[in-house]
Design a protein around this motif. Structure first.
Motif, PDB file in Angstrom:
ATOM      1  N   GLN A 359     -50.885 -52.077  71.307  1.00 24.14           N
ATOM      2  CA  GLN A 359     -50.227 -53.212  71.962  1.00 24.14           C
ATOM      3  C   GLN A 359     -51.180 -53.904  72.938  1.00 24.14           C
ATOM      4  N   ALA A 360     -51.870 -53.112  73.755  1.00 19.12           N
ATOM      5  CA  ALA A 360     -52.800 -53.664  74.761  1.00 19.12           C
ATOM      6  C   ALA A 360     -53.960 -54.400  74.090  1.00 19.12           C
ATOM      7  N   ALA A 361     -54.489 -53.828  73.007  1.00 24.02           N
ATOM      8  CA  ALA A 361     -55.617 -54.459  72.300  1.00 24.02           C
ATOM      9  C   ALA A 361     -55.192 -55.801  71.701  1.00 24.02           C
ATOM     10  N   PHE A 362     -54.029 -55.828  71.051  1.00 20.34           N
ATOM     11  CA  PHE A 362     -53.534 -57.088  70.472  1.00 20.34           C
ATOM     12  C   PHE A 362     -53.343 -58.151  71.557  1.00 20.34           C
ATOM     13  N   VAL A 405     -47.974 -60.200  66.629  1.00 15.73           N
ATOM     14  CA  VAL A 405     -47.603 -61.591  66.311  1.00 15.73           C
ATOM     15  C   VAL A 405     -48.294 -62.547  67.283  1.00 15.73           C
ATOM     16  N   ARG A 406     -48.365 -62.151  68.566  1.00 11.96           N
ATOM     17  CA  ARG A 406     -49.046 -62.996  69.568  1.00 11.96           C
ATOM     18  C   ARG A 406     -50.523 -63.161  69.217  1.00 11.96           C
ATOM     19  N   CYS A 407     -51.124 -62.066  68.788  1.00 13.00           N
ATOM     20  CA  CYS A 407     -52.531 -62.092  68.408  1.00 13.00           C
ATOM     21  C   CYS A 407     -52.718 -63.020  67.204  1.00 13.00           C
ATOM     22  N   LEU A 408     -51.846 -62.889  66.220  1.00 15.77           N
ATOM     23  CA  LEU A 408     -51.906 -63.734  65.027  1.00 15.77           C
ATOM     24  C   LEU A 408     -51.724 -65.206  65.404  1.00 15.77           C
ATOM     25  N   HIS A 409     -50.799 -65.460  66.327  1.00 13.81           N
ATOM     26  CA  HIS A 409     -50.543 -66.833  66.775  1.00 13.81           C
ATOM     27  C   HIS A 409     -51.792 -67.438  67.418  1.00 13.81           C
ATOM     28  N   SER A 410     -52.446 -66.641  68.249  1.00 15.36           N
ATOM     29  CA  SER A 410     -53.666 -67.101  68.917  1.00 15.36           C
ATOM     30  C   SER A 410     -54.749 -67.445  67.893  1.00 15.36           C
ATOM     31  N   LEU A 411     -54.933 -66.574  66.911  1.00 15.79           N
ATOM     32  CA  LEU A 411     -55.972 -66.785  65.895  1.00 15.79           C
ATOM     33  C   LEU A 411     -55.598 -67.900  64.924  1.00 15.79           C
ATOM     34  N   SER A 412     -54.289 -68.179  64.782  1.00 12.90           N
ATOM     35  CA  SER A 412     -53.848 -69.213  63.838  1.00 12.90           C
ATOM     36  C   SER A 412     -54.147 -70.625  64.332  1.00 12.90           C
ATOM     37  N   ARG A 413     -54.648 -70.728  65.565  1.00 10.21           N
ATOM     38  CA  ARG A 413     -55.040 -72.046  66.077  1.00 10.21           C
ATOM     39  C   ARG A 413     -56.367 -72.500  65.488  1.00 10.21           C
ATOM     40  N   SER A 414     -57.019 -71.606  64.736  1.00 10.02           N
ATOM     41  CA  SER A 414     -58.332 -71.908  64.161  1.00 10.02           C
ATOM     42  C   SER A 414     -58.180 -72.509  62.765  1.00 10.02           C
TER      43      SER A 414
END
Length: 663
Positions: A359-362, A405-414
């Motif tokens: 969780q912390a890493a994501f 999901v938050r991590c995926l959302h952040s990366l999906s801005r690319s």
């Protein structure tokens, strides 16, 4: 037959167990006060480190008697103190022990005991209260039921280092959220606790520091106050920075970093201040290293994620500090492989923290990749990163799923990653699965991510459409949750951009005219703007415009009229006029404007508006209506001339605004 025998057997065992403890309770009822005192002392010695004995005494009714003796004015101070000590010891057992104590109303009795003049008794009551309040089964609000309690605790802070330690510990555990922060702040917590940061006792310093870390969290009022408080001529931020030094205990480094992080996020300390860039951030990165305990690595990563979450420069600095991006990959390697049974304790420890580590890493990856394309690329190129995110989306732990999901959302801005890594790993599949049945907090981030996956350049757009996304998104627009309504309509808006006519028709069918009107009359401007954006995207390319207006023209024109007449901001009215300009570009659809004198008068009004954006949008409508190369253009020009629109165009051609003049 066996069943009949079992009950007496259990009863005899229970009788035997409780009988060995009964004499301790019986002695509490002796008429000789000295014997009662000795009985309590013996009980204290019997329960130390013995959970079974503690449970037995609670079952036998020791707690009500101990509380009675503690509250009796006739009891000696020594007896009352020993009663508080035993009750504190019972509270150190299981959570069920604490529940039993709470059921006997121990907290009001102990709080009453704090009014005593005797310091030893006060300290014993506070120690017991501390033990009860740090238990997860104790409701924090019990501290705040009587308004005089907090004031009295503040007054007791000056009595001894023990009162300081216990009271600060009680405050830090019972301060959950802004209401509690405000109560403590208004009772002078900052002024009363600040000087404890330089106490000669490490425990007092540490508990005071923990107090400030919970008081300042997401609280601008407290943070802005802390930044100006000084102790012995030194400002608190300087004291916190000293506590960050490598020679200080890890617990102290982490907690002071949390204080400075909260103050920074609240705007009390600038993000480019050296105490953040050169002290706090490097300290938190250090906490993420393999040398630290797992729980320290979790806290370090989560605090760092919060510190850099909204600041591009801090994200950039963190990403190049101590190979942080690669270092975080190690968080996914728990529980470690176990080769021998002797490692069973290690495995249990790893399992306990494995979810928290992921969780912390994501979370930290999400903060790191929030803005910078190069950082996102480095994150995705980290070993098995996309597989880890995909796996994270289906974890049993809701907190890990949310962080993934938050991590995926952040990366999906690319844009680049949407076209490559996201497609290679078919990320849309687990994301759609998450959207089927999830709590709102996950739905909000997942639907926001879906908005990015539905952009026109994303290869995921087509398979998402085929998997029934329209129905799902239309249902989100009906949610009572504002963020879900916004995301639902936003995703549909992206889906409609340059889409085929069938998709546009499916969207309109899925939404229904009634729901479209509901969204256009939503009180939130974001919902309204995204709905107008959807309409604008639906009404693009002539065949589509004519087809949609032939089936929904009356309702759309009615909606446009309502918005242009309503009390809306410039952006909303500009978007509405742009929709009219699109309708005016249709071959047959433009007649819906030309036969509607009310709409024509509104366009004329906005051509003379004081706002240049609205004037320009209104002129686009006119331009599309009078285009020479289209059939019926002369009749339309004549009608608009009769309305005085040509005169307005002549005036605008003299405008000092080059955009208006050229148009």
């Amino acid at each position: 037959m066996a069943c009949v025998l079992e009950a007496p057997l259990r009863m005899s065992v229970l009788s035997e167990v409780t009988a060995s403890s009964r004499h301790y309770v019986d002695r509490l009822f002796d008429l000789d006060p000295q014997k009662v005192l000795q009985g309590v002392i013996d009980m204290k010695n019997a329960v130390i480190g013995n959970n079974k004995q503690k449970a037995n005494l609670i079952v036998l009714g020791a707690v009500p008697r101990l509380l009675y003796l503690l509250q009796q004015e006739s009891s000696s101070t020594e007896l009352r103190t020993e009663c508080a000590v035993v009750l504190g010891s019972l509270a150190m057992g299981t959570e069920n022990n604490v529940k039993s104590l709470l059921d006997c109303h121990i907290i009001p009795a102990l709080l009453q005991g704090l009014l005593s003049p005797d310091l030893k008794f006060i300290e014993a009551c506070l120690r017991c209260l501390r033990t009860i309040f740090i238990s997860p089964v104790t409701p924090e609000d019990l501290l705040y039921t009587d308004a005089t309690v907090i004031s009295h605790l503040m007054a007791l802070l000056s009595r001894s280092r023990y009162t300081q330690e216990y009271i600060c510990q009680i405050f830090s555990h019972c301060c959950k959220g802004p209401d509690h922060q405000t109560i403590l702040f208004n009772h002078g917590a900052v002024q009363n606790i600040a000087h404890l940061l330089v106490s000669s006792s490490y425990k007092v310093r540490m508990q005071a520091l923990k107090c400030f870390s919970v008081l300042a969290f997401e609280n601008p009022q407290v943070s802005m106050t802390l930044v100006n408080v000084s102790v012995d001529g030194e400002l608190l931020p300087q004291i916190f920075v000293k506590m960050l030094q490598r020679d200080k205990p890890i617990e102290m480094q982490l907690t002071s970093a949390k204080c400075l992080t909260s103050m920074c996020r609240a705007g009390a300390i600038r993000t480019d201040d050296s105490c953040i860039v050169l002290k706090t951030l490097p300290c938190l990165v250090r906490m993420c290293s393999k040398e630290r305990l797992l729980e320290e690595r979790v806290e370090g990563a989560e605090t760092l994620a919060y510190l850099i979450e909204t600041d591009v420069e801090l994200q950039r600095i963190a990403s190049i500090t101590d190979h942080l991006i690669v270092m975080l990959a190690d968080y996914f390697k728990y529980p470690s492989s176990v080769s021998a049974i002797t490692d069973i304790k290690r495995l249990d420890h790893d399992l306990k923290h494995a979810h928290e580590l992921r969780q912390a890493a994501f979370k930290l990856y999400a903060s790191l990749g929030a803005n910078d394309e190069d950082i996102r690329k480095k994150i995705i190129e980290t070993e098995n990163m996309m597989d880890r995110i995909v796996n994270g989306l289906s974890e049993s732990s809701i907190k890990v799923r949310l962080a993934a999901v938050r991590c995926l959302h952040s990366l999906s801005r690319s844009v680049q990653q949407l076209r490559t890594s996201f497609q290679d790993h078919a990320v849309w599949k687990p994301l759609m699965k998450v959207l089927q049945n999830a709590p709102n907090e996950i739905l909000i981030v997942a639907s926001s991510t879906l908005c990015n996956l539905l952009l026109e350049f994303s290869p995921s757009k087509e398979p998402i459409l085929e998997s029934g996304a329209i129905e799902l998104l239309c249902s989100l627009t009906q949610s009572e949750n504002l963020a879900l309504r916004v995301n639902g309509i936003w995703a549909l808006m992206n889906m409609a951009f340059q889409a085929e006519q069938k998709i546009k028709s499916d969207i309109l069918r899925g939404l229904s005219t009634e729901q479209l009107f509901q969204l256009l009359s939503d009180s939130d401007v974001n919902v309204l703007m995204k709905t107008l954006g959807l309409l604008r995207n639906l009404l693009s390319t002539r065949p589509h415009i004519d087809h949609i207006m032939s089936t929904h023209g009356k309702q759309i024109m009615q909606a446009v009229t309502l918005i242009l007449e309503g009390e809306h901001n410039i952006e909303v009215k500009e978007q509405t006029l742009c929709i009219l300009a699109n309708i005016a570009d249709g071959t047959t659809a433009k007649e819906l404007i030309m036969t509607n004198d009310d709409i024509l008068q509104k366009i004329k009004y906005y051509m003379s508006h004081s706002n240049a954006k609205l004037q320009l949008a209104a002129m686009f409508c006119i331009s599309n209506l009078i285009w020479n190369e289209e059939e019926g253009s002369q009749e339309r020009q004549d009608k608009l001339r009769d309305m005085g629109i040509v005169d307005i165009l002549h005036k605008l051609s003299q405008s000092s605004d080059p955009n208006l003049c050229d148009k």
